[in-house]
Design a protein around this motif. Structure first.
Motif, PDB file in Angstrom:
ATOM      1  N   GLU A 232       0.833  -1.209   0.000  1.00  0.00           N
ATOM      2  CA  GLU A 232       0.000   0.000   0.000  1.00  0.00           C
ATOM      3  C   GLU A 232       0.862   1.252   0.000  1.00  0.00           C
ATOM      4  OE1 GLU A 232      -3.984  -1.993   2.059  1.00  0.00           O
ATOM      5  OE2 GLU A 232      -2.535  -0.961   3.334  1.00  0.00           O
ATOM      6  N   ARG A 235       2.012   1.728  -3.481  1.00  0.00           N
ATOM      7  CA  ARG A 235       0.919   2.243  -4.302  1.00  0.00           C
ATOM      8  C   ARG A 235       0.804   3.766  -4.144  1.00  0.00           C
ATOM      9  NH1 ARG A 235      -4.606  -0.721  -3.187  1.00  0.00           N
ATOM     10  NH2 ARG A 235      -4.457   0.420  -1.237  1.00  0.00           N
ATOM     11  N   ASP A 236       0.850   4.227  -2.903  1.00  0.00           N
ATOM     12  CA  ASP A 236       0.742   5.673  -2.681  1.00  0.00           C
ATOM     13  C   ASP A 236       1.951   6.400  -3.284  1.00  0.00           C
ATOM     14  OD1 ASP A 236      -1.658   5.429  -1.404  1.00  0.00           O
ATOM     15  OD2 ASP A 236      -0.834   5.493   0.628  1.00  0.00           O
ATOM     16  N   TYR A 238       3.720   5.491  -5.831  1.00  0.00           N
ATOM     17  CA  TYR A 238       3.557   5.505  -7.289  1.00  0.00           C
ATOM     18  C   TYR A 238       2.643   6.645  -7.721  1.00  0.00           C
ATOM     19  CZ  TYR A 238       1.620   4.273 -11.843  1.00  0.00           C
ATOM     20  OH  TYR A 238       1.179   4.328 -13.139  1.00  0.00           O
ATOM     21  N   PHE A 239       1.531   6.811  -7.055  1.00  0.00           N
ATOM     22  CA  PHE A 239       0.612   7.878  -7.445  1.00  0.00           C
ATOM     23  C   PHE A 239       1.204   9.261  -7.148  1.00  0.00           C
ATOM     24  CE2 PHE A 239      -2.636   4.536  -7.701  1.00  0.00           C
ATOM     25  CZ  PHE A 239      -3.220   4.895  -8.903  1.00  0.00           C
ATOM     26  N   ALA A 240       2.058   9.336  -6.105  1.00  0.00           N
ATOM     27  CA  ALA A 240       2.640  10.635  -5.762  1.00  0.00           C
ATOM     28  C   ALA A 240       3.776  11.017  -6.704  1.00  0.00           C
ATOM     29  CB  ALA A 240       3.136  10.616  -4.321  1.00  0.00           C
ATOM     30  N   THR A 241       4.545  10.026  -7.173  1.00  0.00           N
ATOM     31  CA  THR A 241       5.772  10.345  -7.914  1.00  0.00           C
ATOM     32  C   THR A 241       5.823   9.753  -9.319  1.00  0.00           C
ATOM     33  OG1 THR A 241       6.938   8.350  -7.224  1.00  0.00           O
ATOM     34  CG2 THR A 241       7.049  10.247  -5.722  1.00  0.00           C
ATOM     35  N   GLY A 242       4.982   8.771  -9.585  1.00  0.00           N
ATOM     36  CA  GLY A 242       5.059   8.086 -10.869  1.00  0.00           C
ATOM     37  C   GLY A 242       6.085   6.972 -10.901  1.00  0.00           C
ATOM     38  N   LEU A 270      -1.739  -4.018  -6.253  1.00  0.00           N
ATOM     39  CA  LEU A 270      -1.015  -3.186  -7.214  1.00  0.00           C
ATOM     40  C   LEU A 270      -1.310  -3.534  -8.672  1.00  0.00           C
ATOM     41  CD1 LEU A 270       2.354  -3.015  -5.281  1.00  0.00           C
ATOM     42  CD2 LEU A 270       0.908  -1.081  -5.878  1.00  0.00           C
ATOM     43  N   TRP A 274       2.929  -5.091 -11.403  1.00  0.00           N
ATOM     44  CA  TRP A 274       3.838  -5.592 -10.361  1.00  0.00           C
ATOM     45  C   TRP A 274       3.962  -7.125 -10.377  1.00  0.00           C
ATOM     46  CZ3 TRP A 274       2.289  -0.643  -9.922  1.00  0.00           C
ATOM     47  CH2 TRP A 274       3.158   0.269  -9.326  1.00  0.00           C
TER      48      TRP A 274
ATOM     49  N   ARG B  18       0.197  12.985 -13.873  1.00  0.00           N
ATOM     50  CA  ARG B  18      -0.550  12.412 -12.750  1.00  0.00           C
ATOM     51  C   ARG B  18      -1.731  11.599 -13.250  1.00  0.00           C
ATOM     52  NH1 ARG B  18       0.301  13.833  -7.570  1.00  0.00           N
ATOM     53  NH2 ARG B  18       1.846  15.458  -7.275  1.00  0.00           N
ATOM     54  N   ARG B  21      -1.073   8.115 -14.355  1.00  0.00           N
ATOM     55  CA  ARG B  21      -0.730   7.077 -13.369  1.00  0.00           C
ATOM     56  C   ARG B  21      -1.968   6.276 -13.048  1.00  0.00           C
ATOM     57  NH1 ARG B  21       2.391  11.612  -9.922  1.00  0.00           N
ATOM     58  NH2 ARG B  21       3.996  11.929 -11.507  1.00  0.00           N
ATOM     59  N   PHE B  25      -5.692  -3.633 -13.329  1.00  0.00           N
ATOM     60  CA  PHE B  25      -6.126  -4.920 -12.771  1.00  0.00           C
ATOM     61  C   PHE B  25      -6.669  -5.786 -13.901  1.00  0.00           C
ATOM     62  CE2 PHE B  25      -6.243  -1.915  -9.241  1.00  0.00           C
ATOM     63  CZ  PHE B  25      -5.448  -2.590  -8.331  1.00  0.00           C
ATOM     64  N   ASP B 299      -6.226   3.319   3.888  1.00  0.00           N
ATOM     65  CA  ASP B 299      -6.385   2.070   3.133  1.00  0.00           C
ATOM     66  C   ASP B 299      -7.344   1.100   3.835  1.00  0.00           C
ATOM     67  OD1 ASP B 299      -4.782   2.447   0.760  1.00  0.00           O
ATOM     68  OD2 ASP B 299      -3.061   2.508   2.087  1.00  0.00           O
TER      69      ASP B 299
END
Lengths: 312, 504
Positions: A232, A235-236, A238-242, A270, A274, B18, B21, B25, B299
């Motif tokens: 998790e 995941r966060d 990735y969304f924050a930085t790519g 993910l 991944w 952004r 991203r 799934f 989460d």
């Protein structure tokens, strides 16, 4: 955190977003979620595909004081060809050894796709001078390690010196050069999921390519809820930085069923990107034979005796 | 000017990156079908009424079909009880009450109830499969929740049978007589357990009517009651639709009415029974708020919100069907919800990996569709999980609406399906005001890392159950019931005994 992310180390400046406070983790709910994913029923074609994937993601590991040339060479042969004569079985991702044994592994794995991973930074405690740990890292890289598995200074982390831990990770990343850096959090010593989450964030924001649960020397080692919390965090991030950071649970993963459970966690947290050895590894020493046994069972319908599987 | 332009361009570039991203799934590693075996289940082609310890045909000889909502295939025929059948059942319950059950030593009553609990455990697999076949719920829920919790209720109340005088210290207690109980289709076996177990423990006898779309597990429970050798007439189970239910609750021989179902029917029953002196408990509808603060364990809150609304296809009276998000966390939370919804596995209820099964009936599916259409018309933004639905059967993709206002129908009416309405708030006081701004008051959820805030919110929310950092947790020892138009009376726990006793 100013020291790391205000001025920033040269390797990192301009690359990372500022590190914000980590979100809290609810222990009961996180464990419940990990447990609910353990109930996925993985049968037939899904089982075969999952187990093959698990082999391709495996960092076959030996980290004993008694490790020798013979032991490491044998392990490398097993990683290249887990089931001799069975060409359908893929190779493992990497062999993970102590720094002194990197040249032997490098030689034994020449010409194969299997990477050499080396623990470094005064593994497993990390309680040596930073200069010693950096030197340990450079020597392993110079000897040919493709991947470095470092440990964080848990004492520093637990006493609140998060900035120091972050700076040290950044320094090791620099010492790695082109080698991939896996940062071992040793979650069994961190005491809470909140700390696991915080250490994951520190590691990723300081340049980790992978975050890894455990050295294998401490109980508990990898657990599904700890792995979920780290996934998790990835995941966060990735969304924050790519940036896509890899995950490696290690220690205590002995059965094919456990391995499949970890793959379920990855798949449902993910997603597809991944489910690849570039972004997910399983650190294990005895898991491979159980996976092979289960694959044989799916193929033939019957379990074979363990004397049919090589012990290395 | 130029510098500003460059900055704006850079910002736009950042926004675009952004937006790119996203998690995929897809099908990199698919689960193979994992259907639960049904070989061990033997359904009869026809079920009669369970009256006075025997299965008897209905007087008028009428039967109706019960179908599998996931395939629309016929499962069995069940008896349609009319007023004379109700009369026979109530008379049997009265005889059993007068001659056997109320006179029996409480310890002995407890033994029978324990026996029912044990037989439910022994036949757990069969009950779980039939529950999923008849109602459409995923086998993992009927297997891991409905059946074990039903057994737990019998175990729990069996223990109270000989300890009733300790439940209300300083008071004398005695049973009420014959209880007429009408239960809904969302948790057929579990609701039967909630109704029957405390009634028997307190010394009452029972006539129970299951819902017409899900009668089968109640009829299996009748077999279990036979197997447990309960004295004839102590529990009677009669099947039929609304008319049968009306005849039962209106029967003059019934001393106590326990109803779980819609608020509309609950009100109708209350009107019909006004002045009769019958005791009543009502467990009716809900429109629960799940309130997520920015400091929550995000989460885990996502998981709680997902299970709060999609558990049992949203056919849950305490479903968290309104999500109140603190504004600062809205965008992140909604993104996480959508990603999580993409991993929900919708389809065959008997597949062990199914998360969301079939809608219980065609009528319910139409009601859900109608309310979802109203949400779109009223201008809320709809997102439905990107899942393939089976061609046959009644299915509805898990859906969330963002940009919902308090005045929208989807924020006020109970949908009773897998549909979540997302609203926002800025302060604790606004969250409380919005959460309470409903004529329902069954349940609520609060997600925050501050313990003090959880307790403060719990004291201000007008709801019978308030969950803190969790949702949909049930235990036989914990009372459940509503405020306002969600009903009155409590089921479960020591409080649940009061509904079946005269406390003097």
């Amino acid at each position: 955190m100013q020291s790391t992310h205000g001025g920033g180390s040269p390797a990192l400046s301009g690359m990372l977003a500022p590190l914000e406070p980590s979100p809290p983790v609810d222990r009961i709910a996180a464990e419940e979620r990990a447990q609910s994913l353990a109930k996925r029923s993985i049968k037939k074609s899904a089982k075969v595909a999952g187990l093959r994937l698990a082999i391709q993601m495996m960092d076959l590991t030996t980290l004993e004081g008694s490790d020798s040339r013979g032991k490491v060479s044998a392990l490398c042969m097993k990683a290249r060809s887990p089931s001799p004569g069975d060409h359908g079985i893929p190779s493992c991702a990497a062999v993970c050894v102590y720094p002194n044994l990197v040249p032997i592994a490098k030689e034994a794995l020449a010409g194969s796709s299997v990477k050499v991973a080396s623990v470094a930074t005064a593994f497993p405690s990390g309680l040596s001078a930073l200069s010693v740990r950096l030197d340990d890292t450079r020597r392993a890289v110079d000897a040919g390690a493709d991947e470095i598995d470092m440990v964080i200074d848990r004492g520093a982390f637990l006493s609140g010196e998060h900035a120091r831990v972050a700076d040290e990770i950044a320094a090791v990343k620099e010492a790695c050069g082109d080698a991939h850096l896996k940062v071992i959090l040793e979650t069994g010593e961190l005491g809470s999921y909140d700390n696991v989450r915080r250490a994951s964030d520190l590691a990723m924001y300081s340049g980790a390519d992978f975050i890894k649960t455990s050295t294998g020397k401490i109980q508990p080692a990898a657990t599904p809820p700890v792995t979920l919390v780290m996934l998790e965090a990835i995941r966060d991030f990735y969304f924050a930085t790519g940036r896509r950071i890899g995950m490696k649970p290690a220690g205590g993963i002995r059965t094919a069923k456990q391995a499949l459970h970890y793959l379920v966690l990855v798949k449902e947290t993910l997603g597809d990107a991944w489910l690849h050895p570039d972004l997910f590894r399983l650190g294990a020493s005895t898991l491979l034979n159980d996976v092979l046994m289960q694959l044989k069972k799916e193929e033939s319908g019957a379990y074979q005796g363990d004397e049919y599987f090589t012990k290395d | 000017m130029t510098i500003k332009l460059v900055e704006e361009k850079a910002l736009m570039g950042q926004d675009r990156r952004r937006a790119e991203r996203r998690l995929d799934f897809g099908h990199a590693w698919d689960y193979a079908p994992a259907p639960e075996g049904t070989d061990h289940v033997r359904l009869a082609s026809r079920y009669d009424l369970f009256i006075d310890g025997r299965f008897e045909p209905p007087g008028a000889g009428r039967y109706f079909e019960t179908i599998n909502p996931a395939t629309e295939a016929r499962l069995a025929e069940v008896a349609d009880a009319d007023e004379r059948d109700v009369d026979r059942a109530v008379a049997a319950a009265r005889r059993a009450y007068d001659q056997v059950w109320a006179r029996m030593a409480p310890l002995e009553r407890g033994k029978y109830i324990y026996r029912i609990a044990r037989v439910i455990q022994e036949r757990a697999r069969e009950l779980a499969v039939v529950e999923s076949l008849d109602g459409g719920k995923p086998i993992k829920e009927s297997r891991d929740f409905d059946v074990p919790t039903a057994a737990a209720h019998f175990f729990y109340y069996a223990g109270w049978a000989d300890k009733l005088r300790y439940a209300f210290p300083g008071h004398a207690v005695r049973p009420l007589g014959v209880a007429g109980q009408v239960i809904p289709w969302n948790f057929p076996l579990l609701m039967a357990a909630w109704k029957i177990a405390p009634a028997l423990a307190c010394g009452n006898t029972v006539v129970l009517k299951p819902a017409e779309t899900t009668p089968l597990t109640a009829l299996l429970l009748a077999e279990i009651i036979q197997e447990a050798d309960l004295p004839p007439g102590v529990v009677n189970i009669i099947t039929g639709a609304g008319k049968t239910g009306a005849a039962l609750v209106g029967h003059p021989g019934v001393d106590k009415v326990a109803f779980t179902g819609s608020t509309a029917v609950g009100k109708h029953i209350q009107r019909a029974l006004a002045g009769t002196g019958k005791r009543m408990t009502m467990e009716l509808g809900g429109k629960a708020a799940n309130i997520v603060f920015a400091d929550a364990p995000i989460d885990q809150a996502v998981e709680g919100v997902i299970s709060g609304i999609f558990f049992n296809q949203g056919h849950v009276c305490c479903a968290g069907s309104r999500l109140l998000l603190e504004e600062g966390v809205h965008d992140t939370f909604v993104r996480k919800l959508r990603d999580r919804m993409a991993t929900l596995r919708v389809g065959d209820p008997l597949d062990k990996n199914t998360d969301v099964g079939a809608i219980n009936s065609k009528m319910q599916l139409e009601k859900i569709r109608e309310l979802v259409a109203s949400g779109e018309e009223e201008g809320a933004e709809r997102f439905s999980a990107p899942c393939e639905l089976p061609e046959r059967g009644y299915f509805f993709a898990p859906t969330i609406f963002t940009g919902v206002a308090q005045s929208h129908r989807i924020a006020r009416e109970e949908i009773f399906g897998p549909v979540l309405s997302v609203l926002t708030f800025r302060t604790d006081a606004e969250a409380v005001e919005k959460a309470n701004n409903t004529f329902y008051g069954l349940s609520a959820g609060v997600w925050s890392n501050k313990g003090a805030r959880l307790f403060k919110m719990a004291s201000q929310l007008e709801a019978g159950v308030v969950w803190g950092n969790t949702y949909n947790k049930f235990d036989p020892s914990s009372p459940f019931g509503g405020y306002k138009e969600s009903g009155f009376g409590r089921e479960g726990g020591r409080q649940g005994l009061a509904a079946y006793l005269v406390v003097e």
